[in-house]
Design a protein around this motif. Structure first.
Motif, mmCIF file in Angstrom:
data_model
loop_
_atom_site.group_PDB
_atom_site.id
_atom_site.type_symbol
_atom_site.label_atom_id
_atom_site.label_comp_id
_atom_site.label_asym_id
_atom_site.label_seq_id
_atom_site.Cartn_x
_atom_site.Cartn_y
_atom_site.Cartn_z
ATOM 1 N N ARG A 3 0.827 -1.206 0.000
ATOM 2 C CA ARG A 3 0.000 0.000 0.000
ATOM 3 C C ARG A 3 0.862 1.257 0.000
ATOM 4 O O ARG A 3 0.553 2.228 -0.685
ATOM 5 C CB ARG A 3 -0.939 -0.012 1.210
ATOM 6 C CG ARG A 3 -2.049 -1.061 1.130
ATOM 7 C CD ARG A 3 -2.942 -0.993 2.350
ATOM 8 N NE ARG A 3 -4.015 -1.971 2.261
ATOM 9 C CZ ARG A 3 -4.937 -2.164 3.205
ATOM 10 N NH1 ARG A 3 -4.888 -1.432 4.322
ATOM 11 N NH2 ARG A 3 -5.879 -3.076 3.039
ATOM 12 N N LEU A 4 1.933 1.239 0.780
ATOM 13 C CA LEU A 4 2.839 2.389 0.804
ATOM 14 C C LEU A 4 3.505 2.587 -0.550
ATOM 15 O O LEU A 4 3.667 3.725 -1.018
ATOM 16 C CB LEU A 4 3.900 2.192 1.891
ATOM 17 C CG LEU A 4 3.435 2.364 3.338
ATOM 18 C CD1 LEU A 4 4.537 1.953 4.302
ATOM 19 C CD2 LEU A 4 2.999 3.798 3.600
ATOM 20 N N ALA A 5 3.893 1.480 -1.196
ATOM 21 C CA ALA A 5 4.521 1.581 -2.512
ATOM 22 C C ALA A 5 3.554 2.147 -3.547
ATOM 23 O O ALA A 5 3.918 3.004 -4.360
ATOM 24 C CB ALA A 5 5.025 0.207 -2.952
ATOM 25 N N VAL A 6 2.310 1.672 -3.514
ATOM 26 C CA VAL A 6 1.294 2.188 -4.449
ATOM 27 C C VAL A 6 1.028 3.665 -4.186
ATOM 28 O O VAL A 6 0.918 4.475 -5.118
ATOM 29 C CB VAL A 6 -0.006 1.370 -4.326
ATOM 30 C CG1 VAL A 6 -1.139 2.032 -5.112
ATOM 31 C CG2 VAL A 6 0.207 -0.053 -4.824
ATOM 32 N N LEU A 7 0.952 4.038 -2.909
ATOM 33 C CA LEU A 7 0.717 5.439 -2.556
ATOM 34 C C LEU A 7 1.881 6.313 -3.024
ATOM 35 O O LEU A 7 1.679 7.436 -3.519
ATOM 36 C CB LEU A 7 0.529 5.566 -1.045
ATOM 37 C CG LEU A 7 0.232 6.973 -0.505
ATOM 38 C CD1 LEU A 7 -0.985 7.575 -1.186
ATOM 39 C CD2 LEU A 7 0.050 6.921 1.019
ATOM 40 N N ALA A 8 3.102 5.805 -2.886
ATOM 41 C CA ALA A 8 4.277 6.554 -3.334
ATOM 42 C C ALA A 8 4.235 6.781 -4.842
ATOM 43 O O ALA A 8 4.499 7.895 -5.321
ATOM 44 C CB ALA A 8 5.555 5.816 -2.956
ATOM 45 N N VAL A 9 3.879 5.739 -5.596
ATOM 46 C CA VAL A 9 3.783 5.881 -7.056
ATOM 47 C C VAL A 9 2.705 6.895 -7.422
ATOM 48 O O VAL A 9 2.901 7.744 -8.300
ATOM 49 C CB VAL A 9 3.488 4.511 -7.709
ATOM 50 C CG1 VAL A 9 3.169 4.684 -9.192
ATOM 51 C CG2 VAL A 9 4.675 3.575 -7.540
ATOM 52 N N ALA A 10 1.560 6.826 -6.730
ATOM 53 C CA ALA A 10 0.473 7.766 -7.009
ATOM 54 C C ALA A 10 0.896 9.210 -6.727
ATOM 55 O O ALA A 10 0.565 10.126 -7.490
ATOM 56 C CB ALA A 10 -0.753 7.396 -6.171
ATOM 57 N N LEU A 86 7.666 7.880 1.690
ATOM 58 C CA LEU A 86 8.914 7.194 1.362
ATOM 59 C C LEU A 86 9.723 6.846 2.602
ATOM 60 O O LEU A 86 10.357 5.788 2.664
ATOM 61 C CB LEU A 86 9.744 8.051 0.411
ATOM 62 C CG LEU A 86 9.225 8.134 -1.030
ATOM 63 C CD1 LEU A 86 9.977 9.206 -1.814
ATOM 64 C CD2 LEU A 86 9.366 6.781 -1.731
ATOM 65 N N VAL A 87 9.715 7.728 3.592
ATOM 66 C CA VAL A 87 10.407 7.408 4.848
ATOM 67 C C VAL A 87 9.739 6.207 5.522
ATOM 68 O O VAL A 87 10.418 5.274 5.974
ATOM 69 C CB VAL A 87 10.407 8.629 5.784
ATOM 70 C CG1 VAL A 87 10.897 8.230 7.184
ATOM 71 C CG2 VAL A 87 11.302 9.729 5.218
ATOM 72 N N ALA A 88 8.412 6.227 5.582
ATOM 73 C CA ALA A 88 7.690 5.094 6.172
ATOM 74 C C ALA A 88 7.949 3.817 5.386
ATOM 75 O O ALA A 88 8.152 2.742 5.963
ATOM 76 C CB ALA A 88 6.192 5.403 6.206
ATOM 77 N N LEU A 89 7.959 3.933 4.059
ATOM 78 C CA LEU A 89 8.220 2.762 3.217
ATOM 79 C C LEU A 89 9.629 2.240 3.439
ATOM 80 O O LEU A 89 9.850 1.023 3.548
ATOM 81 C CB LEU A 89 8.020 3.127 1.750
ATOM 82 C CG LEU A 89 8.283 2.022 0.718
ATOM 83 C CD1 LEU A 89 7.359 0.831 0.959
ATOM 84 C CD2 LEU A 89 8.119 2.563 -0.701
ATOM 85 N N GLY A 90 10.604 3.152 3.518
ATOM 86 C CA GLY A 90 11.986 2.737 3.732
ATOM 87 C C GLY A 90 12.166 2.008 5.051
ATOM 88 O O GLY A 90 12.836 0.964 5.115
ATOM 89 N N VAL A 91 11.557 2.533 6.107
ATOM 90 C CA VAL A 91 11.653 1.882 7.413
ATOM 91 C C VAL A 91 11.029 0.489 7.367
ATOM 92 O O VAL A 91 11.592 -0.491 7.881
ATOM 93 C CB VAL A 91 10.968 2.749 8.493
ATOM 94 C CG1 VAL A 91 10.864 1.972 9.816
ATOM 95 C CG2 VAL A 91 11.740 4.042 8.704
ATOM 96 N N THR A 92 9.863 0.402 6.720
ATOM 97 C CA THR A 92 9.171 -0.889 6.609
ATOM 98 C C THR A 92 10.003 -1.898 5.818
ATOM 99 O O THR A 92 10.114 -3.075 6.207
ATOM 100 C CB THR A 92 7.804 -0.702 5.923
ATOM 101 O OG1 THR A 92 7.028 0.235 6.669
ATOM 102 C CG2 THR A 92 7.053 -2.020 5.835
#
Length: 259
Positions: A3-10, A86-92
């Motif tokens: 979900r974070l990756a999709v949100l980042a792309v959007a 992106l920070v949240a995604l990176g941590v995850t």
């Protein structure tokens, strides 16, 4: 994670396509949404503005500056949202990396590096749009250069002559003020980010001393990357502080065709 990756792309797509639409919503600025339209309109209005001899903007120039102000706000908000994601995604991703092995771990490591790189780009975008919002007229000035012709050539020649002679006119005073503000805001925001990066570096190395195994290697990698990034940004802060304190050499170089 997905979900974070999709949100980042959007958000990346929105960052590219949405600001022009958001900035022109409800305003008669449709032609400014294209790069050619914005550049052509600003160049024409700059010639008119310089010829007016007034410090304040006329309606035409004010319309362009207001649009550019709204454009930077839209871009800045989207860039800030993207940075958070992106920070949240990176941590995850890195947490998942520490729990896995083999090819999956390698893929996660690539994802962690990619999210970090994109986060740095997003941070730069946030900063660029902050000083663009603070000094929208100053951030429009680079659009004067490229392939100017006719009246704009003459106008830029007059600006260069005034700068070389140490003369001052109301339009040049406005140009100088926004040029100084543009670089001063860059220096201040850069200093704030450098301070934050220094604090982050201390926290990373403190955790490093208590970690082991792969966690220790990840922390060491960021413990080296973050201070290098802060040093690079510190150079930018010094350069912009110097320019804001002594704008004339920078302005002369700028109107000679540099930026």
């Amino acid at each position: 994670m997905k979900r974070l990756a999709v949100l980042a792309v959007a958000l990346i797509v929105a960052f590219v396509v949405a600001p022009g639409r958001l900035a022109s919503a409800g305003a008669a600025t449709g032609e400014l949404r294209s790069e050619a339209g914005l550049v052509g309109t600003f160049r024409g209005e700059f010639v008119t503005y310089w010829g007016s001899g007034e410090r304040g903007f006329g309606p035409g120039m004010q319309r362009v500056v207001d649009y550019w102000f709204r454009y930077h706000i839209a871009k800045g908000v989207l860039a800030a949202a993207l940075l958070v994601v992106l920070v949240a995604l990176g941590v995850t991703v890195w947490r998942a990396f520490l729990r896995t092995r083999g090819l999956q771990a390698a893929g996660l490591a690539v994802g962690g590096v990619l999210s970090t790189g994109l986060a740095v780009v997003s941070l730069a975008a946030v900063m660029a749009n902050i000083h663009g919002t603070a000094a929208p007229f100053g951030s429009l000035l680079p659009m004067l250069f490229g392939t100017p012709a006719g009246p704009l050539d003459n106008t830029l020649g007059q600006v260069r002559q005034q700068l070389a002679a140490g003369q001052q006119s109301p339009p040049l005073d406005m140009i100088t003020s926004d040029y100084v503000l543009f670089h001063a805001v860059m220096a201040v925001e850069g200093a704030v980010v450098v301070a934050g990066l220094v604090v982050l570096t201390v926290l990373l190395w403190r955790r490093f001393t208590r970690a082991d195994g792969r966690t220790r290697r990840v922390l060491a990698g960021y413990g080296v990357f973050v201070p290098v990034l802060s040093l690079a940004l510190a150079v930018v802060v010094v350069a912009n502080t110097t320019t804001a304190a002594h704008p004339l050499p920078g302005l002369e170089g700028f109107f000679a065709g540099g930026w």
